[in-house]
Design a protein around this motif. Sequence first.
Motif, mmCIF file in Angstrom:
data_model
loop_
_atom_site.group_PDB
_atom_site.id
_atom_site.type_symbol
_atom_site.label_atom_id
_atom_site.label_comp_id
_atom_site.label_asym_id
_atom_site.label_seq_id
_atom_site.Cartn_x
_atom_site.Cartn_y
_atom_site.Cartn_z
ATOM 1 N N ALA A 1 -0.606 8.534 10.339
ATOM 2 C CA ALA A 1 0.389 9.064 9.404
ATOM 3 C C ALA A 1 0.648 8.082 8.269
ATOM 4 C CB ALA A 1 1.688 9.371 10.146
ATOM 5 N N THR A 2 0.607 6.795 8.582
ATOM 6 C CA THR A 2 0.771 5.784 7.538
ATOM 7 C C THR A 2 -0.364 5.868 6.525
ATOM 8 O OG1 THR A 2 1.861 4.315 9.117
ATOM 9 C CG2 THR A 2 1.028 3.315 7.102
ATOM 10 N N TRP A 3 -1.593 6.051 7.031
ATOM 11 C CA TRP A 3 -2.725 6.164 6.114
ATOM 12 C C TRP A 3 -2.642 7.447 5.292
ATOM 13 C CZ3 TRP A 3 -6.686 9.751 5.587
ATOM 14 C CH2 TRP A 3 -7.697 9.394 4.699
ATOM 15 N N LEU B 1 -1.421 7.747 1.726
ATOM 16 C CA LEU B 1 -2.252 7.330 0.591
ATOM 17 C C LEU B 1 -2.936 8.503 -0.099
ATOM 18 C CD1 LEU B 1 -3.313 4.992 -1.085
ATOM 19 C CD2 LEU B 1 -5.152 4.707 0.572
ATOM 20 N N PRO B 2 -3.679 9.390 0.622
ATOM 21 C CA PRO B 2 -4.341 10.486 -0.095
ATOM 22 C C PRO B 2 -3.388 11.502 -0.690
ATOM 23 C CG PRO B 2 -4.653 10.721 2.268
ATOM 24 C CD PRO B 2 -4.060 9.368 2.041
ATOM 25 N N VAL B 3 -2.159 11.603 -0.153
ATOM 26 C CA VAL B 3 -1.230 12.596 -0.696
ATOM 27 C C VAL B 3 -0.207 11.973 -1.622
ATOM 28 C CG1 VAL B 3 -1.486 14.012 1.358
ATOM 29 C CG2 VAL B 3 0.428 12.423 1.224
ATOM 30 N N VAL B 4 -0.368 10.683 -1.937
ATOM 31 C CA VAL B 4 0.658 10.021 -2.731
ATOM 32 C C VAL B 4 0.816 10.672 -4.099
ATOM 33 C CG1 VAL B 4 -0.890 8.298 -3.754
ATOM 34 C CG2 VAL B 4 1.522 7.759 -3.432
ATOM 35 N N ARG B 5 -0.261 11.264 -4.608
ATOM 36 C CA ARG B 5 -0.188 11.897 -5.917
ATOM 37 C C ARG B 5 0.659 13.163 -5.882
ATOM 38 N NH1 ARG B 5 -3.255 11.642 -10.646
ATOM 39 N NH2 ARG B 5 -3.375 13.574 -11.832
ATOM 40 N N TYR B 6 0.687 13.824 -4.707
ATOM 41 C CA TYR B 6 1.420 15.080 -4.587
ATOM 42 C C TYR B 6 2.461 15.008 -3.480
ATOM 43 C CZ TYR B 6 -2.813 16.310 -7.038
ATOM 44 O OH TYR B 6 -3.853 16.322 -7.910
ATOM 45 N N ALA C 1 5.910 2.268 -2.009
ATOM 46 C CA ALA C 1 5.649 1.500 -0.792
ATOM 47 C C ALA C 1 4.234 1.735 -0.288
ATOM 48 C CB ALA C 1 6.669 1.877 0.285
ATOM 49 N N SER C 2 3.761 2.985 -0.360
ATOM 50 C CA SER C 2 2.415 3.295 0.108
ATOM 51 C C SER C 2 1.361 2.586 -0.737
ATOM 52 C CB SER C 2 2.186 4.809 0.071
ATOM 53 O OG SER C 2 0.869 5.131 0.460
ATOM 54 N N LEU C 3 1.491 2.673 -2.054
ATOM 55 C CA LEU C 3 0.529 2.014 -2.934
ATOM 56 C C LEU C 3 0.556 0.505 -2.754
ATOM 57 C CD1 LEU C 3 1.013 4.087 -6.215
ATOM 58 C CD2 LEU C 3 -0.954 4.125 -4.673
ATOM 59 N N LEU C 4 1.756 -0.058 -2.618
ATOM 60 C CA LEU C 4 1.879 -1.507 -2.449
ATOM 61 C C LEU C 4 1.277 -1.952 -1.122
ATOM 62 C CD1 LEU C 4 2.993 -4.200 -3.490
ATOM 63 C CD2 LEU C 4 5.157 -3.651 -2.358
#
Length: 279
Positions: A44-46, A49-54, A219-222
Motif C-alpha cells: 500500500a505504501t508503494w 507512488l503510481p497514483v500520486v498524480r491522481y 510525503a510519497s514523493l519525498l
Amino acid sequence: MGLCFLLTLFLGSFFGSIFMLGPVLPLMLLSPAWYRWVTDRIVATWLTLPVVRYLYTIVSFVCTALSTILIVSKQPYRVENTRARSDEFAEKNGLPKYEYVLHPRTTGFTFIVDTLRKGDNLDAVHDITVAYPQNIPQTERHLLLGLFPREIHFHVRRFSAACLPSSAEQLQRWCQERWREKEQRLCAFYRSEPRCFDQPEARVPPCKSQLRVALIKAASLLYWSAFITLCCAGLWLWTPLRLYFLLMVIFFLCQQRVTGGVELMELACHRHNPRVNQG
C-alpha cells in the motif's frame, strides 16, 4: 517526464521487493497471517507512488469492507486481436458486440463469489467504470512520452453481498447485465458534451481534504525519492548490502522457477501452518 516517472516506478518496486519485502519473508514461515498483514501495508505504501498524480480523485472512493470484489471496466486498448476474440465470444453465445468494453469472464467471477461466500468473507461487490474524457494512453510508449490522462472519471456502484443472486447461473447473468450497463454508460459518456457521467459528483469526506491529500503526495514523493537514492548509494558504498542484494535476487529468481512465485509459497505456508489448521 514520462520516462522519469516510469523509471521511478520500476526502481521503487524493484528495490522495495529487495529491501522492504525481503526482510519480512521469514515471517511467512512463522505466521502467514502476520506476513500478509505486513506485506499488504508495504505494498500500500508503494501504491501511493503510481497514483500520486491522481491521488485526490482515487482516495475519494476508498471503502472499508471485510472483503471486496472490484469489477473494473474501462475503454479497452485498441488491440484488434482482443476485440476480435470478444466479438467471436459474443457470436458463439448469442451476446451483443460491445464497442467500449470486453465481455466479462463470468466463470471466474462466479467462482470467486461462491468461494468467498462459503467462508463468509464477502462483504460487497463494487462496480467501477473508468472513463477518460480526453487523451487515453494505449501503450507503454504513451507513458514514456509523458502522455498521462489529463482527467479521469469514475462511476461507482456498491452491491452488498446480500443482494447478489444465489445460483451460479443467475450470478453470471447478473454480471453480464452489469457489463451491458457499462457499455451503455460509456457510450453516453463519450457522446455527451461535456463528457461526464450522468450522476451527482461524489463529495469528498472531510478526512480527505485537499490539504491532507497534498501532504500525502509530498510525503510519497519525498519518501520514494529518498528510498531509491539511499538504495543506490548503499549498493555503491557498502559491500554487505551488495551481498544481501545479490542473495535476494538469486532467491527471487530461484523461487520463481521452483515454486512459481512468492504467492504460491505463501499459500503453501498458510495450508501447512499448524495455527491456521487448528483455527
